[in-house]
Design a protein around this motif. Sequence first.
Motif: not given
Length: 777
Positions: A413-414, A432-434, A549-551, A532-535
Amino acid sequence: MTMDFKNVYVSSNCNQVPTSADCSNSNLIAYGSSNVILIYDPNLGSGGKVTHTLVSHKKRVNTVRWIRGVSNSSHELVSGATDGTLVVWSLIGTAYVPTLISESEFQKNLSVNIVDGCYSNGNTIVCSAAIHTHSLRIWVREVRSSDFILQQSFLFGHKSNPSFVTGLRLGQISTSRPIIACAVDNCKIQILIQNHTDSNWIIGATLSGHEDWVRGLDFVADEKGDLLLASCSQDTFIRIWRLSETKVESSEIGLLETSLESVIAGHEGWVYSVQWNPTKLQLLSASIDKSMIIWEFNIASGLWLEKIRVGEVGGNTLGFYGGFFNGSGDQIIGHSYHGAFHIWAKNESGLWDPCVTVGGHFGEVVDLAWEPEGEFLYSVGADQTARIHAPWQKDNKEVTWHEIARPQIHGFDLSSIAVISRYKYASGAEEKVIRTFEAPETFVENVKSICHIHDSDVKSNSTFIPKGASVPSLGLSNKAIFSEDNLEDTLPVDKNPYPEESHFKVQILTEPPTEETLLQNTLWPETQKLYGHGYEIFSLAASPDGKFLASACKSTKLQHAAILIWDTLNWQQIQQLVSHSLTVVQMQFSPDSQHLLSVSRDRRWSVFSKKSDMSFELAATTNKQTAVHTRIIWACAWTHDSKYFATGSREGKVVMWTKNPLKDHIEPLGQYEPANKPLDFPNESVTALAFAPGLVNGNYLCAIGCENGSIELFSIGNMLYQKLLHLSVSFGHHMTVRKLAFRPKFGRAGSRDQNSNVLQLSSASSDMSVKIYDLFL
């Protein structure tokens, strides 16, 4: 002071249930979408549009039927929903007015699954079938202005274990005698007819033969005056039955004679619907095997033979839930498993050509964004797709909006989208991926011809520019294709044990693509994965200058709630911004790209300001003492001049904030302070905010979306709010407004004239819809 508006686009797919769409004699399609019914005119303007939204049901609409039996059947329809309500909608003037047919004792655990209606002898008859109750109910209204009265209930099976109805159709066996075909879960069809003497309904015949549930039924009168009943089943067969009435001298009641006329085989999967052509003896069937077939009787062989077969080819589709002719018999309409419409029209040479349709997401729409020049709109949803919507004009007809590409069809789901430039975006999903995407050459060429865009951002005809993309069978990443098609990669040969699922072929379009083309030929190649994100990724934002880009991801701890900043030139992570302790739900860069605003589940907002070319630092945030909001802050937005920003929260407060250079710098707010008194929405949750791209009559214009689906527009002058417009659930949404976004320029997308008196506002909602409004300033 008030504001006029016009709803120019409603994008939302049909509910994923077999009886959720129907076409009237005058070619209007009514379909259930989430909890509402949409009226769709496929012949309006350039490519058709949704003209009415009918709001009454509180849960999913399961079934919709136009009431037939008079020359124009677009005046009334009947619908049933999971909330147990049965509603008749009557066209009065230009609006459909609901009449609720229900009694409170029937409401418990009731889900209305199938309905039908017809006019007979001056009466209006409505039938409804529901789970957990009497199998079938028959309601009658004697004159148009009177109420519907429950005439009779039928219980099939035993009281302790009642059967449920799987198919239902009303017809007329003679000029004065209505008839009901009712398929039950024992695979038999019960034929109900009405006594002349006491108007009671009795079972006149039972038709046996199908070996699985019967899902579709339809009546037609033949030249002999008999009635033909077509039935289709999950056993993949279609049966045609002949029903005739024979008079008995000693009785007013005619006996019903039935015989099996034909058994038709041709589908390979469950057949969900059959419908007779209203203009000649042809039968249309729709199946989960991805095909719809028109059958015609061949006199020489005495058999019903396949005359035409249309359908979905390739792609990750799952066939049709229903199909029907239009009122004039020259179009066939199908709605697929995922709720998308397919329309084929008969051309002069007798062949059937695919037509432009409307469609949309079949799950919650969670985010949207305009491309920087405002020529088209991106949206992402919980249906695991990203879609691009754009205006189209044909032969100087009214401009209509359509889906022109589906750049991402994902396995998760996006959750969010950030548009970096016209042909480049990043998306986040329940992973966890962009992922970042760039438009292939085919899309750039097609969007220019469909939307008449003339831009300098034209790609060269280099062999290294992808022409399209496809998804490998065991992958989630869109793979670039540099040739005219990828047919070789889809063939399961020895060297290719995992063939690609979708067959891409370059198609140069001059009009919006059909559903089949959207599924296979409009994917964009993935250019980068950012780790880079854990969740799971929850929110994204791109700076207006396209450099950053901010995430942010889901989190319950300070370390995971950090915002990551990426350089869009080389996709290097350049910074981690630590401030929040829970999930950052929304972020927005200021229009001058100098500040990043974030709001979080921790009930705080933070502003990060640029201190050098490539880094940001925390400039201000709120704590328990300085916070105005006491619940989750769901939404934030900057004014066009970057001077003010607004925050909106769960307790229904909207607050404007600004930086006061005359104020002493006091932690943690720094020089920031509330610019005015909070705007309160009692007992409501504010879930979306947006500011217009410029001043309107010298004032800021703010759009506010709420959890109940309504949208409010306020003019803000001297920091005082003045309400200009209230879009109720009939015009706004009937579930949570997830995102609002003004077109970045005044005027209409697709129009050469930049009309400073018109502004376009787009909205996305949990009710599966994307809407665009013209606001007349």
